[in-house]
Design an enzyme around this catalytic site. Structure first.
Site, PDB file in Angstrom:
ATOM      1  N   GLY A 154       0.786  -1.227   0.000  1.00 15.86           N
ATOM      2  CA  GLY A 154       0.000   0.000   0.000  1.00 15.86           C
ATOM      3  C   GLY A 154       0.814   1.270   0.000  1.00 15.86           C
ATOM      4  CG  ASP A 155       3.012   2.302   3.470  1.00 16.14           C
ATOM      5  OD1 ASP A 155       1.838   2.666   3.624  1.00 16.14           O
ATOM      6  OD2 ASP A 155       3.695   1.817   4.376  1.00 16.14           O
ATOM      7  CE1 TYR A 173      -3.367  -5.921   3.871  1.00 11.09           C
ATOM      8  CE2 TYR A 173      -5.568  -5.277   4.583  1.00 11.09           C
ATOM      9  CZ  TYR A 173      -4.320  -4.939   4.094  1.00 11.09           C
ATOM     10  OH  TYR A 173      -4.022  -3.624   3.829  1.00 11.09           O
ATOM     11  CD  GLN A 225       0.473   1.504  -8.616  1.00 11.12           C
ATOM     12  OE1 GLN A 225       1.148   2.298  -9.250  1.00 11.12           O
ATOM     13  NE2 GLN A 225       0.280   1.625  -7.322  1.00 11.12           N
ATOM     14  NE  ARG A 251      -3.373  -6.475   0.260  1.00 12.02           N
ATOM     15  CZ  ARG A 251      -2.474  -7.419   0.099  1.00 12.02           C
ATOM     16  NH1 ARG A 251      -2.825  -8.693   0.201  1.00 12.02           N
ATOM     17  NH2 ARG A 251      -1.209  -7.113  -0.167  1.00 12.02           N
ATOM     18  N   GLY A 252      -6.709  -2.624   2.099  1.00 11.07           N
ATOM     19  CA  GLY A 252      -5.788  -1.520   2.311  1.00 11.07           C
ATOM     20  C   GLY A 252      -6.293  -0.207   1.750  1.00 11.07           C
ATOM     21  CD  GLU A 253      -4.225   5.416   1.372  1.00 15.61           C
ATOM     22  OE1 GLU A 253      -3.956   6.443   0.737  1.00 15.61           O
ATOM     23  OE2 GLU A 253      -3.845   5.233   2.541  1.00 15.61           O
ATOM     24  CG  ASP A 254      -3.057   1.805  -4.949  1.00 10.00           C
ATOM     25  OD1 ASP A 254      -3.232   2.997  -5.251  1.00 10.00           O
ATOM     26  OD2 ASP A 254      -2.727   0.944  -5.769  1.00 10.00           O
ATOM     27  CB  SER A 255      -6.751  -2.513  -4.031  1.00  6.88           C
ATOM     28  OG  SER A 255      -6.910  -2.897  -2.683  1.00  6.88           O
TER      29      SER A 255
END
Length: 388
Positions: A22-23, A205, A267, A283-287
């Site tokens: 993500g980062d 995850y 990506q 999940r997370g931020e980007d997706s």
């Protein structure tokens, strides 16, 4: 490394990879957009090139410095790297409170013109974000001020990333049978799913709820085609299908469920997976952000935290996303998202019975989110104003 053109804005973006993708995923996307759409000269410092290379196969993990897509990528070595030998940029972005090298901060203070220093925070939909967005934070030692920049889903925040060409690319894919056919052949080795099947992308995850969901799809009345990028849940899929592994290229069938394991792709290609699917688990931020721009129903697996501290953040996103849904649909979405995030058992039939309302909401929500402005544009506007 000052810009060749004195009118060009130079920007240094620092990213420490905590875990997963993500980062660095957000930072790489931001760097490309600022370079491509705003003409900034970008230099990206990343401390974990091996993780970065999964998203960017052109990256050479053995190089300390390289140029990719017009962006200079530096392998960031803490704590001494940067500052003594590198020219400080006009804009300095500290992503996700990664803490700049002390030598670089000292060099910022020595710079003839103080750089614009931005702390890019994690995305949150909570109400306090709008109150903290663009708040200054003076440095305790140097005459420098850091500004907090908060991505968000509502007015008064920094918005989320969206390239200016994204909608056109999505429409071109959706309206081209040839493009969709080629994507399916490349991704799965098979043609597109049959018209009566529900296509599900599954990117999450580790999640104990996966097993029950696979069983529901297997035993359901309607066929489900599952597209699962190889990764954290490949082991669960292997167990379910009685296989030793479920690596990229594998496929299997049980009952009404047909599943494909997809290889990890660069990506920019992830969006096509979302566009090819009827519903996306992300999940997370980007997706999570990309799923919203895909204009499809989606389910978010938020990064889990101790003592269920992640659930209020999940509810904040739900409050934005589901506010205009009919009460029964809103309740079904809340139940399913909570269950997928560890608070209950997911009921697929209950959730997917609201598909028509969810499809309509996916469209209106993307329009609402766009009205906030995209993160790169908001950040570029703020920085340019500060440089005047």
């Amino acid at each position: 490394m000052p810009p060749a053109n004195p009118d060009t804005i130079a920007c240094d973006l620092f990213c420490a990879v905590i875990d997963n993708f993500g980062d660095v995923g957000v930072c790489w996307r931001l760097a490309r957009q600022l370079a491509n759409e705003y003409g900034w000269q970008m230099r990206l410092f990343v401390d974990d090139l091996h993780t970065f290379a999964r998203l960017c196969p052109a990256l050479d993990v053995a190089l300390a410095r390289q140029r990719i897509d017009g962006i200079v990528v530096e392998h960031w070595h803490e704590p001494a790297h940067a500052g003594d030998t590198l020219a400080v940029a006009d804009i300095v972005i500290e992503a996700f409170a990664c803490e700049l090298p002390p030598a670089y901060v000292a060099a910022m203070a020595r710079r003839a013109r103080t750089p614009v220093w931005i702390n890019l925070e994690y995305l949150s939909a909570e109400d306090w974000v709008a109150e903290c967005h663009l708040k200054p934070s003076p440095h305790a030692r140097y005459p420098l001020t850091k500004t907090f920049f908060f991505p968000g889903l509502g007015p008064g925040t920094g918005g989320v990333l969206k390239e200016s060409s994204l909608d056109q690319e999505r429409i071109a894919f959706e309206t081209s049978a040839t493009a969709r056919e080629q994507w399916w052949r490349q991704a799965t080795g098979a043609g597109p799913a049959e018209p009566d099947a529900t296509v599900v992308s599954l990117f999450c995850y580790d999640n104990p709820a996966v097993d029950g969901l696979l069983e529901q799809w297997r035993d359901g009345r309607e066929p489900v085609v599952l597209l699962a990028p190889e990764g954290r849940i490949s082991g669960a899929l292997a167990r379910f299908f009685g296989a030793a592994t479920f690596a990229a290229g594998a496929h299997a069938v049980r009952g009404n469920l047909r599943a494909y394991s997809l290889g990890f792709r660069p990506q920019p290609e992830f969006d096509r997976l979302l566009w090819a699917s009827d519903v996306n688990f992300v999940r997370g931020e980007d997706s999570f952000v990309r799923a919203q721009w895909a204009r499809r129903p989606f389910v978010w697996h938020i990064y889990p935290q101790a003592d269920a501290a992640h659930l209020p953040k999940l509810d904040a996103a739900l409050a934005h996303y589901s506010v205009t849904l009919p009460p029964s649909t809103q309740a079904a979405v809340t139940r399913f998202w909570h269950a997928w995030n560890g608070a209950g058992t997911p009921d697929w039939a209950d959730f997917w019975s609201h598909r028509q309302a969810l499809r309509a909401r996916a469209d209106t929500w993307a329009d609402e989110l766009a009205s906030v402005g995209d993160l790169a544009a908001n950040l570029a506007g703020f920085a340019k104003f500060q440089l005047k």
